[in-house]
Structures are given as structure tokens and as C-alpha cells.
Write an enzyme that holds these catalytic residues in place. Structure first.
Site, PDB file in Angstrom:
ATOM      1  N   LYS A  82       0.839  -1.202   0.000  1.00 59.21           N
ATOM      2  CA  LYS A  82       0.000   0.000   0.000  1.00 59.21           C
ATOM      3  C   LYS A  82       0.880   1.260   0.000  1.00 59.21           C
ATOM      4  O   LYS A  82       2.094   1.177   0.222  1.00 59.21           O
ATOM      5  CB  LYS A  82      -0.921  -0.031   1.228  1.00 59.21           C
ATOM      6  CG  LYS A  82      -2.015  -1.122   1.165  1.00 59.21           C
ATOM      7  CD  LYS A  82      -2.863  -1.071   2.428  1.00 59.21           C
ATOM      8  CE  LYS A  82      -4.054  -2.013   2.362  1.00 59.21           C
ATOM      9  NZ  LYS A  82      -4.855  -1.950   3.623  1.00 59.21           N
ATOM     10  N   TYR A 128     -12.201  -2.464  -3.489  1.00 61.10           N
ATOM     11  CA  TYR A 128     -12.796  -2.474  -2.159  1.00 61.10           C
ATOM     12  C   TYR A 128     -14.322  -2.472  -2.216  1.00 61.10           C
ATOM     13  O   TYR A 128     -14.976  -1.934  -1.318  1.00 61.10           O
ATOM     14  CB  TYR A 128     -12.273  -1.280  -1.348  1.00 61.10           C
ATOM     15  CG  TYR A 128     -10.861  -1.482  -0.812  1.00 61.10           C
ATOM     16  CD1 TYR A 128     -10.546  -2.601  -0.039  1.00 61.10           C
ATOM     17  CD2 TYR A 128      -9.858  -0.558  -1.059  1.00 61.10           C
ATOM     18  CE1 TYR A 128      -9.260  -2.796   0.461  1.00 61.10           C
ATOM     19  CE2 TYR A 128      -8.563  -0.745  -0.554  1.00 61.10           C
ATOM     20  CZ  TYR A 128      -8.274  -1.865   0.201  1.00 61.10           C
ATOM     21  OH  TYR A 128      -7.006  -2.049   0.705  1.00 61.10           O
ATOM     22  N   PHE A 185     -15.609   3.439   7.366  1.00 62.89           N
ATOM     23  CA  PHE A 185     -14.215   3.742   7.053  1.00 62.89           C
ATOM     24  C   PHE A 185     -13.931   3.778   5.556  1.00 62.89           C
ATOM     25  O   PHE A 185     -12.788   3.987   5.145  1.00 62.89           O
ATOM     26  CB  PHE A 185     -13.272   2.743   7.752  1.00 62.89           C
ATOM     27  CG  PHE A 185     -13.446   1.297   7.341  1.00 62.89           C
ATOM     28  CD1 PHE A 185     -12.792   0.789   6.239  1.00 62.89           C
ATOM     29  CD2 PHE A 185     -14.284   0.452   8.075  1.00 62.89           C
ATOM     30  CE1 PHE A 185     -12.938  -0.540   5.860  1.00 62.89           C
ATOM     31  CE2 PHE A 185     -14.452  -0.878   7.704  1.00 62.89           C
ATOM     32  CZ  PHE A 185     -13.778  -1.376   6.590  1.00 62.89           C
ATOM     33  N   ARG A 213      -1.821 -14.594   4.061  1.00 64.70           N
ATOM     34  CA  ARG A 213      -2.547 -13.872   5.123  1.00 64.70           C
ATOM     35  C   ARG A 213      -1.875 -14.077   6.479  1.00 64.70           C
ATOM     36  O   ARG A 213      -1.818 -13.170   7.309  1.00 64.70           O
ATOM     37  CB  ARG A 213      -4.011 -14.361   5.211  1.00 64.70           C
ATOM     38  CG  ARG A 213      -4.904 -13.940   4.075  1.00 64.70           C
ATOM     39  CD  ARG A 213      -5.229 -12.460   4.067  1.00 64.70           C
ATOM     40  NE  ARG A 213      -6.010 -12.022   5.193  1.00 64.70           N
ATOM     41  CZ  ARG A 213      -6.711 -10.883   5.211  1.00 64.70           C
ATOM     42  NH1 ARG A 213      -6.734 -10.082   4.138  1.00 64.70           N
ATOM     43  NH2 ARG A 213      -7.383 -10.527   6.262  1.00 64.70           N
ATOM     44  N   THR A 241      -5.562  -7.346  10.665  1.00 62.11           N
ATOM     45  CA  THR A 241      -5.839  -6.074   9.994  1.00 62.11           C
ATOM     46  C   THR A 241      -5.307  -4.876  10.782  1.00 62.11           C
ATOM     47  O   THR A 241      -4.664  -4.000  10.220  1.00 62.11           O
ATOM     48  CB  THR A 241      -7.362  -5.927   9.775  1.00 62.11           C
ATOM     49  OG1 THR A 241      -7.824  -7.073   9.068  1.00 62.11           O
ATOM     50  CG2 THR A 241      -7.693  -4.672   8.991  1.00 62.11           C
ATOM     51  N   ARG A 286       2.533  -6.791   9.338  1.00 67.18           N
ATOM     52  CA  ARG A 286       1.844  -5.697  10.039  1.00 67.18           C
ATOM     53  C   ARG A 286       2.303  -5.580  11.491  1.00 67.18           C
ATOM     54  O   ARG A 286       2.442  -4.485  12.031  1.00 67.18           O
ATOM     55  CB  ARG A 286       0.325  -5.907   9.962  1.00 67.18           C
ATOM     56  CG  ARG A 286      -0.239  -5.650   8.557  1.00 67.18           C
ATOM     57  CD  ARG A 286      -1.647  -6.179   8.410  1.00 67.18           C
ATOM     58  NE  ARG A 286      -2.303  -5.748   7.175  1.00 67.18           N
ATOM     59  CZ  ARG A 286      -3.461  -6.226   6.745  1.00 67.18           C
ATOM     60  NH1 ARG A 286      -4.096  -7.157   7.452  1.00 67.18           N
ATOM     61  NH2 ARG A 286      -4.003  -5.780   5.628  1.00 67.18           N
ATOM     62  N   ASN A 333      -1.720   0.016   7.133  1.00 69.05           N
ATOM     63  CA  ASN A 333      -1.187  -1.288   7.550  1.00 69.05           C
ATOM     64  C   ASN A 333      -0.323  -1.960   6.478  1.00 69.05           C
ATOM     65  O   ASN A 333      -0.242  -3.182   6.416  1.00 69.05           O
ATOM     66  CB  ASN A 333      -2.330  -2.204   8.016  1.00 69.05           C
ATOM     67  CG  ASN A 333      -3.432  -2.334   6.981  1.00 69.05           C
ATOM     68  OD1 ASN A 333      -3.294  -1.842   5.857  1.00 69.05           O
ATOM     69  ND2 ASN A 333      -4.514  -3.003   7.329  1.00 69.05           N
ATOM     70  N   HIS A 344      -1.955  -5.207   1.499  1.00 71.61           N
ATOM     71  CA  HIS A 344      -3.226  -5.890   1.275  1.00 71.61           C
ATOM     72  C   HIS A 344      -2.925  -7.299   0.820  1.00 71.61           C
ATOM     73  O   HIS A 344      -1.977  -7.513   0.062  1.00 71.61           O
ATOM     74  CB  HIS A 344      -4.038  -5.171   0.185  1.00 71.61           C
ATOM     75  CG  HIS A 344      -5.174  -6.012  -0.331  1.00 71.61           C
ATOM     76  ND1 HIS A 344      -6.398  -6.075   0.299  1.00 71.61           N
ATOM     77  CD2 HIS A 344      -5.249  -6.872  -1.390  1.00 71.61           C
ATOM     78  CE1 HIS A 344      -7.186  -6.930  -0.369  1.00 71.61           C
ATOM     79  NE2 HIS A 344      -6.505  -7.419  -1.388  1.00 71.61           N
ATOM     80  N   GLU A 347      -9.663 -10.355  -7.600  1.00 73.23           N
ATOM     81  CA  GLU A 347      -8.631  -9.310  -7.503  1.00 73.23           C
ATOM     82  C   GLU A 347      -7.516  -9.509  -8.530  1.00 73.23           C
ATOM     83  O   GLU A 347      -7.029  -8.544  -9.113  1.00 73.23           O
ATOM     84  CB  GLU A 347      -8.071  -9.270  -6.073  1.00 73.23           C
ATOM     85  CG  GLU A 347      -9.117  -8.782  -5.074  1.00 73.23           C
ATOM     86  CD  GLU A 347      -8.698  -8.911  -3.616  1.00 73.23           C
ATOM     87  OE1 GLU A 347      -7.545  -9.314  -3.347  1.00 73.23           O
ATOM     88  OE2 GLU A 347      -9.526  -8.621  -2.731  1.00 73.23           O
TER      89      GLU A 347
HETATM   90  P1  IDP Z   1      -7.781  -6.767   5.489  1.00 75.28           P
HETATM   91  O1  IDP Z   1      -6.974  -5.749   4.707  1.00 75.28           O
HETATM   92  O2  IDP Z   1      -6.983  -7.331   6.649  1.00 75.28           O
HETATM   93  O3  IDP Z   1      -8.385  -7.847   4.608  1.00 75.28           O
HETATM   94  P2  IDP Z   1     -10.437  -5.591   5.625  1.00 75.28           P
HETATM   95  O4  IDP Z   1     -11.402  -5.800   6.734  1.00 75.28           O
HETATM   96  O5  IDP Z   1     -10.701  -6.262   4.314  1.00 75.28           O
HETATM   97  O6  IDP Z   1      -8.986  -5.978   6.179  1.00 75.28           O
HETATM   98  O7  IDP Z   1     -10.322  -4.007   5.403  1.00 75.28           O
HETATM   99  C1  IDP Z   1      -9.642  -3.463   4.287  1.00 75.28           C
HETATM  100  C2  IDP Z   1      -8.767  -2.318   4.765  1.00 75.28           C
HETATM  101  O8  IDP Z   1      -9.578  -1.261   5.267  1.00 75.28           O
HETATM  102  C3  IDP Z   1      -7.835  -2.652   5.934  1.00 75.28           C
HETATM  103  O9  IDP Z   1      -6.629  -3.272   5.535  1.00 75.28           O
HETATM  104  C4  IDP Z   1      -7.589  -1.289   6.526  1.00 75.28           C
HETATM  105  O10 IDP Z   1      -6.630  -0.553   5.757  1.00 75.28           O
HETATM  106  C5  IDP Z   1      -8.957  -0.623   6.360  1.00 75.28           C
HETATM  107  N1  IDP Z   1      -9.845  -0.805   7.540  1.00 75.28           N
HETATM  108  C6  IDP Z   1     -10.544  -1.919   7.850  1.00 75.28           C
HETATM  109  N2  IDP Z   1     -11.292  -1.741   8.952  1.00 75.28           N
HETATM  110  C7  IDP Z   1     -11.079  -0.463   9.339  1.00 75.28           C
HETATM  111  C8  IDP Z   1     -11.600   0.342  10.426  1.00 75.28           C
HETATM  112  O11 IDP Z   1     -12.428  -0.092  11.250  1.00 75.28           O
HETATM  113  N3  IDP Z   1     -11.134   1.639  10.514  1.00 75.28           N
HETATM  114  C9  IDP Z   1     -10.244   2.160   9.619  1.00 75.28           C
HETATM  115  N4  IDP Z   1      -9.744   1.433   8.579  1.00 75.28           N
HETATM  116  C10 IDP Z   1     -10.158   0.146   8.436  1.00 75.28           C
HETATM  117 MG    MG Z   2      -9.896  -7.820   3.168  1.00 74.29          MG
END
Ligand code: IDP
Ligand code: MG
Length: 159
Positions: free
Chosen positions: A10, A50, A58, A86, A92, A103, A123, A126, A137
Site C-alpha cells: 500500500k 474495495y 471507514f 494472510r 488487519t 503488520r 497497515n 493488502h 482481484e
Molecule cells: P484486510 O486488509 O486485513 O483484509 P479488511 O477488513 O478487508 O482488512 O479491510 C480493508 C482495509 O480497510 C484494511 O486493511 C484497513 O486498511 C482498512 N480498515 C478496515 N477496517 C477499518 C476500520 O475499522 N477503521 C479504519 N480502517 C479500516
Molecule cells: Mg480484506
């Protein structure tokens, strides 16, 4: 089973010069790079990538974050690559990610902070969540002709 999965370094990972570190982690674990390119994400791609998060509180922060600088898109191939990648990526929220994961080692944002300032969690990386997402994807980010099949020299040992 040999699988392919999509990884993005990212904007925060690219800007912090962590691309090499991230790639090394996967290469050292035995995963094979079968596609790679640098992309400055536009609104259309952000929404497609997304799509499952559109409408969540968010999303606007996430959309802004993923378009804040170029990303490195990578397709990795390996044994149960989706789950294994993963596992190497970690949880996350970096503040909850285990040390040793990407992370957990290189970021420290928390949900509470991100939500308080109305931004996405930064973080670093992805990775596709499951087989359905990986398929969607990879097709979204790469043409078939940009994905390459070849042998790693250590494949007989790591696969
Ligand atoms: P992932 O990247 O671990 O699969 P997802 O739930 O798919 O997590 O969320 C996508 C991205 O959105 C996360 O990597 C993070 O950058 C952001 N994100 C997810 N949940 C939150 C939140 O509650 N607050 C702020 N950003 C969030
Ligand atoms: Mg995800």
C-alpha cells in the site's frame, strides 16, 4: 494445492521503502512472484477493489488512503498461498498483529486512532482474503499475459 493470491504494498509501505522487505518475506517463505507492477490507483479501481467495503464508515478514509500514492501490485503463487500469505501479513489492525508478521513488525496503527481521526488504518499491505477474492482481484489488477509461469530453482524443496 497450488494457489495464486494478490498482494498490494500500500502507499504507506511504498513511501516507507518497505517494498523490498515485504517481497523478501514472501520469497524467503517459498512463495513465487508470478506478476508485478506499480500502479497509482484511481477512484474506479479503488471502488472495484474495495467493493465489499462501500458503505462502511471507514470507506472514504480507505479510498483516500489507497489513492494517496503508488502501490506495488504482486501476484504470488505457492502451496495454499491465500491462507499462508494472510498468515505472514498478520491481523488487519497492526496494534493487534502478532510480532513476526508484516503488520505486527512494521506498523502500529489501531482502529481507535484511525476512527478518531477519520482515516484508514495504514497497515502496509493488502492480501486477498479467500479464494473468491483472489480470483476477482487478480483479474482486476492483471491481464492474463502479465502473469508468468516459471520454476524457482528451489521448488523441489519448498513446494
Ligand atoms: P484486510 O486488509 O486485513 O483484509 P479488511 O477488513 O478487508 O482488512 O479491510 C480493508 C482495509 O480497510 C484494511 O486493511 C484497513 O486498511 C482498512 N480498515 C478496515 N477496517 C477499518 C476500520 O475499522 N477503521 C479504519 N480502517 C479500516
Ligand atoms: Mg480484506
Amino acid at each position: 494445492m497450488i494457489e495464486r493470491t494478490l498482494v498490494l504494498v500500500k502507499p504507506d509501505g511504498v513511501q516507507r521503502s518497505l517494498t523490498g522487505t515485504v517481497i523478501s518475506k514472501f520469497e524467503n517463505a517459498g512463495l513465487k512472484i508470478v506478476g508485478m507492477r506499480m500502479v497509482w490507483v484511481n477512484k474506479a479501481l479503488s471502488k472495484k477493489h474495495y467493493s465489499d467495503h462501500i458503505g462502511k464508515p471507514f470507506f472514504s478514509g480507505l479510498d483516500e488512503f489507497i489513492r494517496s500514492g503508488p502501490v506495488i501490485a504482486i501476484v504470488l503463487e505457492g502451496v495454499e498461498a491465500i491462507k499462508n500469505v494472510r498468515r505472514i501479513v498478520g491481523s488487519t489492525a497492526p496494534a493487534e498483529a502478532t510480532p513476526g508478521t508484516i503488520r505486527g513488525d512494521y506498523a502500529h496503527h489501531s482502529y481507535a486512532y484511525a476512527d478518531r481521526v477519520g482515516k484508514s488504518i495504514a497497515n502496509i499491505i493488502h492480501a486477498s482474503g479467500d479464494a473468491k477474492d483472489a480470483k476477482k482481484e487478480i483479474a482486476l489488477w492483471f491481464d492474463k499475459k502479465e502473469l508468468h509461469s516459471y520454476k524457482r530453482s528451489d521448488e523441489h524443496i519448498v513446494f
